[in-house]
Enzyme design. Sequence first.
Site, PDB file in Angstrom:
ATOM      1  N   THR A   1       0.816  -1.202   0.000  1.00  0.00           N
ATOM      2  CA  THR A   1       0.000   0.000   0.000  1.00  0.00           C
ATOM      3  C   THR A   1       0.851   1.253   0.000  1.00  0.00           C
ATOM      4  O   THR A   1       1.977   1.249   0.511  1.00  0.00           O
ATOM      5  CB  THR A   1      -0.920   0.019   1.247  1.00  0.00           C
ATOM      6  OG1 THR A   1      -1.557   1.305   1.366  1.00  0.00           O
ATOM      7  CG2 THR A   1      -0.114  -0.217   2.517  1.00  0.00           C
ATOM      8  N   ASP A   2       0.307   2.338  -0.542  1.00  0.00           N
ATOM      9  CA  ASP A   2       1.010   3.623  -0.507  1.00  0.00           C
ATOM     10  C   ASP A   2       1.132   4.175   0.907  1.00  0.00           C
ATOM     11  O   ASP A   2       1.961   5.052   1.174  1.00  0.00           O
ATOM     12  CB  ASP A   2       0.307   4.642  -1.403  1.00  0.00           C
ATOM     13  CG  ASP A   2      -1.142   4.912  -1.019  1.00  0.00           C
ATOM     14  OD1 ASP A   2      -1.688   4.196  -0.143  1.00  0.00           O
ATOM     15  OD2 ASP A   2      -1.753   5.826  -1.599  1.00  0.00           O
TER      16      ASP A   2
ATOM     17  N   LYS B   1       2.293  -3.307   7.335  1.00  0.00           N
ATOM     18  CA  LYS B   1       2.560  -3.515   5.915  1.00  0.00           C
ATOM     19  C   LYS B   1       3.997  -3.128   5.566  1.00  0.00           C
ATOM     20  O   LYS B   1       4.655  -3.789   4.752  1.00  0.00           O
ATOM     21  CB  LYS B   1       1.573  -2.720   5.065  1.00  0.00           C
ATOM     22  CG  LYS B   1       0.141  -3.214   5.136  1.00  0.00           C
ATOM     23  CD  LYS B   1      -0.032  -4.625   4.592  1.00  0.00           C
ATOM     24  CE  LYS B   1       0.050  -4.669   3.088  1.00  0.00           C
ATOM     25  NZ  LYS B   1      -0.248  -6.039   2.546  1.00  0.00           N
TER      26      LYS B   1
ATOM     27  N   TYR C   1      -1.741  -0.318  11.038  1.00  0.00           N
ATOM     28  CA  TYR C   1      -1.929  -1.006   9.764  1.00  0.00           C
ATOM     29  C   TYR C   1      -0.752  -0.752   8.824  1.00  0.00           C
ATOM     30  O   TYR C   1      -0.115  -1.698   8.331  1.00  0.00           O
ATOM     31  CB  TYR C   1      -3.224  -0.554   9.086  1.00  0.00           C
ATOM     32  CG  TYR C   1      -3.245  -0.844   7.607  1.00  0.00           C
ATOM     33  CD1 TYR C   1      -3.134  -2.150   7.134  1.00  0.00           C
ATOM     34  CD2 TYR C   1      -3.359   0.192   6.665  1.00  0.00           C
ATOM     35  CE1 TYR C   1      -3.132  -2.417   5.770  1.00  0.00           C
ATOM     36  CE2 TYR C   1      -3.356  -0.074   5.305  1.00  0.00           C
ATOM     37  CZ  TYR C   1      -3.242  -1.370   4.861  1.00  0.00           C
ATOM     38  OH  TYR C   1      -3.228  -1.638   3.520  1.00  0.00           O
TER      39      TYR C   1
END
Length: 321
Positions: free
Chosen positions: A126-127, A154, A150
């Site tokens: 994810t960015d 990641k 979160y």
Amino acid sequence: MRGCMDRILVTGGAGFIGSNFIRHLLNQTNCGVINLDKLTYAGKLNNIKDLRLEKRHKFVRGDIRNRKLVDSLVRKVDAVVNFAAESHVDRSIRTPRVFVETNVLGTQVLLEACRRFGIRFEQVSTDEVYGSRVEGSFKESDTLNPSSPYSASKAAADLLVNAYYVTYGLDVTVTRSTNNYGPNQHPEKLIPRLITSALRGKPLPIYGCGENVRDWIFVEDNCRAIHTVLEKGRSGEVYNVAGGNEKKNLDIATEILRRLSLPETMITFIEDRPGHDYRYSLDCERIHRLGWRPRVAFQEGLQKTIDWYVANKSWWRPLVE
């Protein structure tokens, strides 16, 4: 270009992006797919019910942290694409441990199995791992600066992927995409939450003053990007994936209401969440060199998404009620 892949293990394949990616593979290639999913609240058999009779698709219910199960599946495939993750920022603030266990430990179990059997591995990230920036766009080489449990989990998983490349020479790639949207996305996410709230005549909740900016990509475009990297990506590389559609959250809500012919007075501003990033933006020159570009314009994709939720109330009503 890598050689032919006869069978691919897709983890988290009953989730939103994963299920769309499996359909993409089945439509665009001749490969078989093993779909491993734990079926949490976000992974639903309903998302893959159209694949029940597809001979090239095999569903396995299970946890990516289960080493024995993972080993038994990885040894049968040519590549692993990892979508399996806890992915909602608000939930990570309430229960961070679950995110660490699934997103970090689960990824390590998959990597170790791929190392043992010499299997290609692609991590779907994810960015949000980059954090926020007011101006400019993040490049793949920029320092990771995650803001939530979160995004931190990641980022940790991404670093593990890189470690397995550097230490063991494992054939790995990572894709980091901006916010996905499209049909059958869980209504905890922004766009489906706004659409389903509007369709129920409920207030549309917007954090803070709605000035936070996100770049949006239609899920089918991201699936094509992930497949492009799987086939053409250079081992050890990270690839940013963006739709080129930077929008303020408030503008998204306003546009949805306009398309549904509903008043803007339905928008309600709620207390901002802790550590809320202001803006995400990605430089995608690296994946553009592989020949990928987004095809679905935001206005087209948003209308497709709205139309789907209007036509599929039986799918999402149990999730919000």
